[in-house]
Design an enzyme around this catalytic site. Structure first.
Site, short mmCIF file in Angstrom:
data_model
loop_
_atom_site.label_atom_id
_atom_site.label_comp_id
_atom_site.label_asym_id
_atom_site.label_seq_id
_atom_site.Cartn_x
_atom_site.Cartn_y
_atom_site.Cartn_z
N ASN A 191 0.83 -1.19 0.00
CA ASN A 191 0.00 0.00 0.00
C ASN A 191 0.87 1.25 0.00
O ASN A 191 2.03 1.22 0.41
CB ASN A 191 -0.97 -0.01 1.20
CG ASN A 191 -0.34 0.51 2.46
OD1 ASN A 191 -0.08 1.71 2.59
ND2 ASN A 191 -0.06 -0.38 3.41
N HIS B 169 -0.30 -10.01 12.29
CA HIS B 169 -1.33 -10.08 11.27
C HIS B 169 -1.37 -11.42 10.58
O HIS B 169 -0.42 -12.22 10.63
CB HIS B 169 -1.24 -8.93 10.27
CG HIS B 169 -0.10 -8.93 9.31
ND1 HIS B 169 -0.25 -9.24 7.98
CD2 HIS B 169 1.20 -8.61 9.47
CE1 HIS B 169 0.92 -9.09 7.36
NE2 HIS B 169 1.81 -8.71 8.23
N GLU C 287 -3.42 -5.83 7.74
CA GLU C 287 -2.20 -5.08 8.06
C GLU C 287 -1.60 -4.50 6.81
O GLU C 287 -1.09 -3.38 6.78
CB GLU C 287 -1.20 -6.01 8.76
CG GLU C 287 0.02 -5.28 9.34
CD GLU C 287 1.24 -5.29 8.43
OE1 GLU C 287 2.28 -4.79 8.86
OE2 GLU C 287 1.16 -5.78 7.27
N GLU D 116 -8.86 1.26 18.25
CA GLU D 116 -9.80 2.37 18.31
C GLU D 116 -11.08 1.96 19.03
O GLU D 116 -11.64 2.71 19.84
CB GLU D 116 -10.12 2.89 16.90
CG GLU D 116 -8.93 3.62 16.30
CD GLU D 116 -9.15 4.16 14.90
OE1 GLU D 116 -8.48 5.14 14.53
OE2 GLU D 116 -9.97 3.58 14.16
N ARG E 54 12.56 -10.18 15.69
CA ARG E 54 12.58 -11.13 14.58
C ARG E 54 14.03 -11.43 14.23
O ARG E 54 14.94 -10.75 14.68
CB ARG E 54 11.82 -10.62 13.36
CG ARG E 54 12.44 -9.45 12.61
CD ARG E 54 11.91 -8.13 13.13
NE ARG E 54 11.78 -7.15 12.05
CZ ARG E 54 11.76 -5.84 12.23
NH1 ARG E 54 11.88 -5.32 13.44
NH2 ARG E 54 11.62 -5.01 11.22
N TYR F 31 10.16 -10.19 -0.77
CA TYR F 31 9.17 -9.44 0.00
C TYR F 31 7.95 -9.03 -0.85
O TYR F 31 8.09 -8.36 -1.86
CB TYR F 31 9.90 -8.21 0.56
CG TYR F 31 9.06 -7.19 1.28
CD1 TYR F 31 8.40 -7.48 2.47
CD2 TYR F 31 8.99 -5.89 0.79
CE1 TYR F 31 7.67 -6.51 3.13
CE2 TYR F 31 8.27 -4.89 1.44
CZ TYR F 31 7.60 -5.22 2.62
OH TYR F 31 6.89 -4.25 3.26
N SER G 226 17.31 27.32 23.41
CA SER G 226 18.13 26.63 24.40
C SER G 226 17.56 25.24 24.67
O SER G 226 16.35 25.06 24.70
CB SER G 226 18.15 27.43 25.70
OG SER G 226 18.64 26.62 26.75
N ASP H 269 0.81 0.10 38.69
CA ASP H 269 0.11 1.14 37.92
C ASP H 269 1.10 2.17 37.42
O ASP H 269 1.02 2.64 36.28
CB ASP H 269 -0.96 1.83 38.79
CG ASP H 269 -2.24 1.00 38.88
OD1 ASP H 269 -2.31 -0.06 38.25
OD2 ASP H 269 -3.16 1.45 39.58
N HIS I 155 3.07 10.00 20.65
CA HIS I 155 4.18 9.75 21.55
C HIS I 155 5.21 10.84 21.31
O HIS I 155 5.64 11.06 20.18
CB HIS I 155 4.77 8.36 21.26
CG HIS I 155 5.52 7.76 22.39
ND1 HIS I 155 6.60 8.37 22.99
CD2 HIS I 155 5.36 6.57 23.04
CE1 HIS I 155 7.07 7.57 23.95
NE2 HIS I 155 6.32 6.48 24.00
N TYR J 213 9.06 3.44 8.28
CA TYR J 213 9.61 2.25 8.92
C TYR J 213 10.54 2.59 10.08
O TYR J 213 10.70 1.81 11.01
CB TYR J 213 10.40 1.42 7.91
CG TYR J 213 9.58 0.76 6.83
CD1 TYR J 213 8.30 0.29 7.09
CD2 TYR J 213 10.10 0.60 5.55
CE1 TYR J 213 7.55 -0.33 6.09
CE2 TYR J 213 9.36 -0.03 4.55
CZ TYR J 213 8.09 -0.48 4.81
OH TYR J 213 7.37 -1.10 3.83
#
Lengths: 834, 834
Positions: free
Chosen positions: B341, B461, B508, B520, B620, B636, B712, B750, B773, B784
Site C-alpha cells: 500500500n 497479522h 495489516e 480504536e 525477529r 518481500y 536553548s 500502575d 508519543h 519504517y
C-alpha cells in the site's frame, strides 16, 4: 470609524448629556483614578500601594485564624511524620477511640458542635448501615467532620480574607496565598505549597483611563462615562482597587454609531440581522449584561461585524423589586459596573500556552495569536452612564418587551442617535495592558493511608476583582473551615483512605487560569489518579435554597449527604437540607427529587471535568429561580461585594455558607474515605437516556431532512441501552465484590474512577480542542450553561440556515456517530474483561 | 501530460522495446490475468475462485493442527469454567506441583522439550533468584512454556497457513480466521472471537488490468509491462492471486516524460531540485524500492509535482551476490514486483474513519477526503520491465554512484528518453478500485487470575499479499505455537496473574487496519489497562541474528530472556540467543550489549505504541547488517513468498522461527505473570539522555542561529535529569515495596504500566494527530524508521532552507518546550504522591 466634522449641528446636543469630567449621580471621575496604584513594573506588586500595616496583617501577627474551641492548635501532632501503615485490608477499620497518634480521648459525639446543636442531626442518630459503599465507623467520622465546622469560623475567615482587594497578580493576593498556606500547615495538612505560573493577565492602564464618550460633530467630547465606583463606607482609604474594566479587551478607540443589541445573545443578533434587517457591521454595540457569559456577547458582536462593544448592567437584570441599592439594600447602584474577562478560551487556560502549563520553560504564543482574546474593544459601564447613551438612540423600536430593560428610555435599537444628535458618535477609549504575570495557587494535601495515589480534590479560587465578599471568598472562607476541620480529624490520628488535595486557585477571574494551569502541569497524574473534583467557588449567589451541578455519578451521594445536613432555611428548623431543597426546587423531570443541573463552565472545575473527565460537582446557595428574575446577584464583580454585603443581606448567621461548606466537605470525605468510591453508574445511564431523548426531540423538528439525509439516532439509543445494561451488570458485580480482597476492591474502584474519563475524546469537540467531554460541554452560546451531547447540538444548531445542507447534515451524522462510539466504549469499561 | 503527435520520429524506436503484449524474460501478459478471479460484487469473497477442497481444508477435517505429543488435546479442561480464585496475596505462590486443576503429575523438567533438549538451558539450571520482579516458581513456568514450543509445530502451522493466498477482505482470509479461532478454542483459551470492521480496501480492477506503457509519437503503445508473475512451481493451479499493484493508488492514465529519482527519498528530491535543477513537475517519476517506506516515496513525488510514480525493485537492492533467483535461490527474479500500500495514514487506521472504529454505525468520510490516500497513480513493476524503461533515459547523468543500481543501464535522470526516442512518453494505466470491505480480527483471551483487568497483548497479522510465506505467516505460525503452548500450561491448571490477549490481525497490508481499528474500538480499556503489546509479524526477514525494536522499558527483560533461550545459530550450539546476538550485532553505543533499536512503524504495534503509549516491542531474525546490502529480503510481497522459500533457504530447521516465537512468548509470559511488571525505568532515563544529546548535537550545527533566536536545550536536559532522579527514586521504592500488600503492589504496577502512557500528548505531533508519543515516532521521511524527539527533529529538519527563519526557530522552541513538559510530567508520575 471617525466621522466627526462631516456636518455641523452644534446646537442643542442630546439633552441631558453632561460636560466632560462631570458625571451623573455622584460617580467619580479621573481625580480619583490616581488612587489606583498600578506598579510601574511587571505588575502591581509591592510598591507604595501596599502599606506596612496590611502586609503585617497578612503574613503574621493576627492571622485571622478563628479561635479553636476545645483544642489548642499547638497540640496538633505533625502528620507528615506520623503516616500510618495501612491497616490490613482484611481487618475491620479501627474504631474511633483506638486511632493511633492521638493521646487525647476522642470526642465521638462532637461536643464542640455547639453552634447548631439541635440541627446537625441525621448522622448522629441514624443506625450504621453496612453496605458495599460504607463499612466500619465511617459515618461517625463524617459526622465528626460536619460537627467540627462552625458558621462563626467561616464568618471570621470571610472577614479576614475580604479586608483588602486580592486581584490576581498583585502582591496582596500573594500575601493572602501565603496566609492560607501558613494556616493550612497549622491546621495539620501534610503539605501546603505555593505553585506559580506566569500567565497573561490584563489590567487597566494606570496612566490612561478607560472610558466611553459621546463625540459631537466637531470631535468634541460632550459626555464621558465614569472611571471609578464610589467606595463603600469604611473602605474609603483602601488602595489597590482596580476600576471596572473588561480584562483582555484589546486597546482601541473605535468611534461609530451605537446599536442596542439586548443581551448580545445569538438569538438577539438573529433577530436584528434576519428579522429587522439591522446590520452591526462597523457599529459600536451596547449590550446589557445577563443571561449569558460576557465573553459570548463579545464573540457574537465580533461575528456581527461590530467594532466595539459596551456592556452595562440594566436594573431589570440587577435589581429586585422593593430592594434599595447598596448600602441600604442589596440592589445595584447606578454608579457601579461589573468587571469581568471577555475571553473565549474554551478551556485553554493561559491564552499564550494552550495545552501546557505556563512555566518558565514553556513556549509562549505571541499575544496576537493568543487563544480567545477578542479583537474589538470592550468596556463595562453602570446604568447611570448607560442611560445617557441609550436615551437618544433612534432607529427601530425594540421588537418586543423582552428587549426592554427598566431604565427610563425607549430601548430603541439604533443605529445612531435620533433627531438633533444624529451626527454624534460614540467613542470607546480602552487602554488595557496585557502582562505576563506570576500567579500563585496554594496546594495542600492529606496523604491517603491506603491509596495515596488516588486523589480527591477540593478547589476554589482566592483571587477577587476587589474585596470578593461573595465571589469567591464566601467559598474560600468555607474551604478554609473545611481544611481546618479535616485537620482536627487528623490531629486525632484519622487519615483518609485516599489522598485529599485542597487548592486555593489564583486568577480564576482571568479565565480559570490557576486551576487550568495546575491541571495542565499535573495532567498525567490527574488522568491516572483523579477520583473526583469538588468546586469551592462562592458558596452563595442567593439565600433561598441549594443549587447543585454535578456529574450523574454523584447524584445519589448528594441526595444522601444533604439528608444528613441540617437545613439552614427559615421554616425548616428540624429538617434536612435535602428536605428544604426538594420542597423549594424539585427536579422538573421528577418531582420526588430535588433539581440537579448539568455542569457548564464559569468556574475552576472546568479543566477537571470538561477536559480531563474527572467526576466533578459544585454546590452553592442560590436565589429563587421562580420569583427572582434578576441575573446572578446584583453586586456581582463590583466594589460593593464586601463582607458587610454578606453579613447584612445574604447570610447574617452564616448558616447557609456553613451548610454549603458542610456539603462540600462531606462530599470530599465520602469520596476520599469510602472503601468503594460512592458513584452511581446507573444514574449516568438514566441521564444518557434523557439527553438522547432530548436531542432526538430537537432533531425531530426536521423530520423530513432526517429522512432526506439518512440521519438516524438508532445507533445512539442502542449504545445508551448497552450502557444501561452494562451499568446494571456492573452494580450487580459491585454488590458482590469481596471487600476483603484489596485487588478486587481496587479493580472496581478503578472502573468507577475511570468511567467519567471514558467520555473524554482526545480529539475534542469541533473547534474546541480542550472541551473533550462528549456528553457535556459549556454551551457554545453561553459558557456558563451546560449542554448535553454538545457535538450533536452544535451541528444541528440553526441547521435550517446553513449554506450547504448536505455537509451540515453529514456533520450531524458524524457527531451522532462519535457520541454513539463514546457511550459504547464507556460501557465497555464497565465490563470485567474486554 | 499528452504530447503525442507533436513531432514525427518513428524510425528506430528505443532499441529493445518490445511490441505490445510481449514481455521480456518470460513474465506473463494479460492472458494469465483472467485467472485472477475477482468477484464482481463487493469483494472477492466466495464465488468460483474458492474451490470446495480448500474450503473444507480450511474449516474442518485436517485442521493443520500439529500433533500434540505427550498429552491429548481432548483432555484439556475448559478453562472458561475453571477460573481460580486468586491466591491470598500474603501466601507464597503455589509451587508448580501443587497447581490446582491438573490431575496429571506435572512435568517440571519439560520432558517433551525433545527438539533441542541440550539447548534449552538456563532456566532449568539457574538457581531461583528472589527479587521484586520474580518470585515463587515463576521461572519454572516460563521454562515449561519455552520447552512446550516446537520448531516442528511452527513448520506445520506455516505449511498449513500458506497453502492458499489470504488477502485481506477475501473469503479465504475469513476462513483462515475461523480456522485460527477454532484452534485457539481447542488449545484452551477462555475465549476466541472474530471481530469485524468495514474498512476501505483497494484492489486491482479485474476487468481492466494495470500496466505501464511506452507510447510513441503517434499514440501507439510500443511497450507494456507485465501484469502477472509466473507462479512458483506447485502453485500453478492456485486461484485468487492478486497481481502486483499498489493498494490505494488512485485511478488514472497519466502520460508524460519519465524522470529517474533514485529511491524517491527527501534527499533524492533535494539533490534533483536544488543541485541538479531538475524539476519533476508534470513528469512521471520512476523510483527504486528500498531504503524507506513506499508511501513516503509517493508523498515525496506528489510534493515534487509528479503526475505519477512507478516503483521497481532494482537487483542492487533485492539481490545478494552469488545467489540465484528463485526457485534456485532466494534472489528476486526480474519478472516479479513488490506489492504494497502507498498510504500516508500516519496512524489513522481506516482512511475513512480516522480516530474511530469502522463499525456499522460509524460515520465515514468521502473517499476524496480519506486520510493519506495519494493523489497520483502509483504502480510497481519488476526489474525486467524497469530496465526497458530506464535504458534510454536521457538528460543528466546520475550525480554519483549512490544513484546507480545494478541493471545494465546508465541510470540517467531524464526527463524523457534520449535520441530517437525523445518524443516517446510513458503512460501509466491504473484502475484500482476502492471498496469498503469487511475484515476480521481473531481475538483470544486468557483471563488473568489476580488482575483480569490488566492486559498483555501478543498480536500479529494474518492477511498476506499472496501466500505470505515470510510476511506474515512465519510470525503467525509462531503465534499459533505460542498460543498452543500457553494452552498446555492452562490445561495443567496454570493461569497468569494478568489477562493475556492474543490477536490475529487482518488487513495489516492495507495500512495496519485490523490492529488499529481494534485499538480504536477498545481505546478506553486499553488506555486504562494495557500493560504491554508484543508484535508477532514475520519472525524472519533474514537468518543471521536477532533484531529487537522496543521501548526502553523492556531492554532488561529482553536481555534476561534472550539469555534463557538457546541460540539457533550455527557455531553457537551451546550458547544462548543473547550470546550469538551480542557477538553478531553489538550496540554501537555500548559494545557490551546487543543492539536494540527504536520502534518506528510498518507493523501492528503502531496504534498501541505511537498512539496509545502502551509499552511495546518486536523481535525477529534479520540479515547481517554489515555485509548484506540488499533491502529487506528479496522476495518481500511477491508471489514467491512461499513455504518452500522459508523451508529451503531461510530456516530449514525452523529453529530461528522457534527462537523468535520463544522470545515473544517469554516476553508475554513475564509481563503477564510477574508480580511486579518487569519494566526498567532507569533505562528510559538513559535513553532520554542519549536522545537529548543526539538532538542537541544536531542543533549545534546551527550554533549561531541558536543564539540569534534564543533557542536553548537547557530545560530539556534539566527535565531529563529530573526524570533520571525520579527513576532512581522509584526503583529504590520498588525494591522496598511490601510484596504482601496487594494495594502497594498494584500502586507501583500502575506507575510502571502508565509510564509509557505519560509520554502521550493528546494533541499529537504537528500535522500527525494520531502519532502522539512525544519521545518516539515513525520518521516523517520513512515510516519504517523510529525517530526520537520527532517534534524537535521535524522542526529542525532542513531549517536552513525555511522561508521564515523566525517562525521556523519559534517552532523549534515550541517543540523543545513540549518535550520538556512531557518528560517532566512523566517524571511526576513516578512520584508517590504529587
Amino acid at each position: 470609524m471617525d466621522v466627526a466634522g462631516q456636518q455641523e449641528d452644534c446646537l442643542l446636543p442630546l439633552q441631558g448629556f453632561l460636560s466632560p469630567l462631570q458625571n451623573p449621580r455622584g460617580s467619580q471621575g479621573p481625580g480619583v483614578w490616581g488612587r489606583f496604584p498600578l506598579a510601574s513594573g511587571r505588575s502591581w506588586r509591592a510598591g507604595a500601594g501596599l502599606c506596612a500595616r496590611s502586609a503585617a496583617a497578612e503574613v503574621g501577627g493576627d492571622l485571622g485564624v478563628p479561635r479553636v474551641t476545645g483544642r489548642a492548635l499547638s497540640a496538633l501532632p505533625r502528620s507528615r511524620t506520623s503516616h500510618r501503615r495501612p491497616a490490613s485490608p482484611a481487618q475491620p477499620r479501627r474504631s474511633h477511640g483506638q486511632v493511633q497518634g492521638s493521646s487525647a480521648p476522642v470526642d465521638v459525639l462532637g461536643c464542640s458542635a455547639g453552634l447548631f446543636p439541635g440541627r446537625i442531626s441525621g448522622w448522629l442518630s441514624k443506625p450504621l448501615k453496612e453496605t458495599a459503599t460504607s463499612v466500619g465507623p465511617h459515618q461517625n467520622v463524617r459526622g465528626e467532620l460536619l460537627s467540627e465546622m462552625k458558621a462563626e469560623n467561616i464568618k471570621s475567615f470571610l472577614r479576614s480574607f475580604t479586608a483588602l482587594p486580592h486581584l490576581a497578580g498583585t502582591e496582596q493576593n500573594l500575601l493572602l496565598a501565603k496566609k492560607i498556606q501558613t494556616q493550612w500547615k497549622e491546621f495539620g495538612l501534610d503539605s501546603a505549597d505555593l505553585v506559580h505560573y506566569d500567565v497573561l493577565l490584563s489590567y487597566p492602564n494606570m496612566t490612561n483611563a478607560n472610558y466611553i464618550s459621546v463625540m459631537d460633530e466637531h470631535g468634541i467630547e460632550i459626555f464621558k462615562t465614569s472611571y471609578l465606583e464610589p467606595p463603600p463606607e469604611g473602605y474609603e482609604n483602601v488602595t489597590n482597587i482596580v476600576p471596572p474594566y473588561n480584562a483582555f479587551s484589546p486597546q482601541g478607540v473605535p468611534e461609530g454609531e451605537l446599536v442596542y443589541v439586548n443581551y448580545a445573545r445569538t438569538e438577539d443578533f438573529f433577530k436584528l440581522e434576519r428579522e429587522m434587517n439591522i446590520s452591526c457591521t462597523g457599529k459600536i454595540v451596547i449590550a446589557r449584561y445577563g443571561k449569558i457569559f460576557r465573553g459570548n456577547k463579545v464573540k457574537n458582536a465580533m461575528l456581527a461585524g461590530a467594532i466595539g462593544i459596551i456592556l452595562y448592567s440594566d436594573p431589570a437584570d440587577y435589581s429586585a423589586p422593593g430592594v434599595q441599592p447598596y448600602p441600604k439594600g442589596w440592589n445595584l447602584p447606578g454608579t457601579t459596573a461589573q468587571r469581568g474577562n471577555v475571553l473565549n478560551l474554551n478551556g485553554a487556560g493561559d491564552p499564550l500556552t494552550p495545552g501546557y502549563p505556563a512555566k518558565e520553560y514553556t513556549f509562549r504564543l505571541d499575544v496576537e495569536d493568543g487563544v480567545g482574546i477578542p479583537q474589538i474593544p470592550v468596556h463595562p459601564i453602570g446604568y447611570n452612564d448607560a442611560e445617557v447613551l441609550l436615551r437618544y438612540l433612534g432607529g427601530a423600536a425594540p421588537p418586543d418587551a423582552s428587549w426592554k430593560g427598566s431604565l427610563d428610555v425607549d430601548y430603541n435599537i439604533g443605529p445612531g442617535f435620533t433627531g438633533h444628535g444624529s451626527f454624534r458618535k460614540v467613542k470607546m477609549h480602552v487602554h488595557n495592558i496585557n502582562k505576563i504575570t506570576r500567579i500563585y495557587d496554594v496546594i495542600g494535601t492529606i496523604r491517603g493511608s491506603v491509596e495515596p495515589d488516588r486523589y480527591v480534590i477540593l478547589g476554589g479560587h482566592r483571587d477577587a476583582w476587589v474585596f470578593g465578599g461573595i465571589d469567591p471568598t464566601s467559598g474560600a472562607a468555607g474551604l478554609q473551615e473545611v481544611v481546618q476541620s479535616f485537620g482536627k480529624l487528623m490531629s486525632r490520628g484519622w487519615r483518609p483512605r485516599r489522598t485529599i488535595i485542597f487548592a486555593s486557585w489564583d486568577a480564576e477571574e482571568f479565565g480559570l487560569l490557576g486551576s487550568t494551569e495546575w491541571a495542565e502541569e499535573n495532567v498525567k497524574t490527574l488522568q491516572e489518579r483523579g477520583v473526583a473534583y469538588i468546586n469551592a467557588d462562592s458558596s452563595i449567589e442567593g439565600n433561598y435554597t441549594l443549587r447543585v451541578d454535578c456529574t450523574p455519578l454523584l447524584f445519589q451521594l448528594v441526595y444522601k449527604l444533604t439528608k444528613e445536613i441540617s437545613s439552614p432555611d427559615d421554616g425548616f428548623e428540624s429538617k434536612s437540607l435535602y428536605e428544604s431543597w426538594l420542597e423549594k426546587d424539585p427536579s422538573p423531570e421528577n418531582k420526588t427529587l430535588p433539581r440537579i443541573s448539568k455542569l457548564g463552565s464559569g468556574s475552576d472545575f472546568e479543566a477537571y471535568f470538561q477536559r480531563l473527565g474527572i467526576a466533578s460537582g459544585r454546590a452553592r446557595y442560590t436565589k429563587n429561580r421562580k420569583t427572582d428574575t434578576y441575573s446572578s446577584y446584583p453586586m456581582y464583580h463590583t466594589i460593593y461585594e464586601t463582607f458587610e454585603l454578606v453579613e447584612k443581606f445574604y447570610d447574617p448567621t452564616f448558616s447557609k455558607q456553613l451548610a454549603v461548606a458542610q456539603l462540600r466537605g462531606a462530599l470530599v470525605y465520602e469520596l476520599a474515605d469510602s472503601q468503594i468510591i460512592p458513584f452511581n453508574v446507573q444514574d449516568y445511564a438514566k441521564a444518557l437516556q434523557n439527553y438522547a431523548t432530548s436531542i432526538y426531540n430537537l432533531a425531530k423538528k426536521h423530520d423530513q431532512e432526517l429522512r432526506d439525509h439518512g440521519v438516524s439516532f438508532d445507533a445512539l439509543f442502542s449504545a445508551v441501552r448497552n450502557f444501561s445494561e452494562a451499568a446494571s451488570d456492573f452494580h450487580r458485580r459491585l454488590a458482590g465484590v469481596d471487600l476483603n480482597n484489596p485487588t478486587a476492591v481496587r479493580i472496581v474502584n478503578d472502573q468507577l474512577m475511570l468511567l467519567e474519563r471514558a467520555f473524554i475524546d482526545p480529539l475534542g469537540l469541533p473547534g474546541r480542542p480542550f472541551y473533550r467531554h462528549i456528553i457535556f460541554a459549556p454551551s457554545s452560546h453561553n459558557k456558563y450553561a451546560g449542554e448535553s451531547f454538545p457535538g450533536i447540538f452544535d451541528a444541528m444548531f440553526d441547521i435550517e440556515n446553513k449554506a450547504d445542507p448536505r455537509s451540515a447534515w453529514a456533520e450531524v451524522k458524524k457527531q451522532i456517530s462519535i457520541a454513539t462510539f463514546t457511550i459504547q466504549a464507556a460501557a465497555g469499561t464497565l465490563k470485567e474483561l474486554l
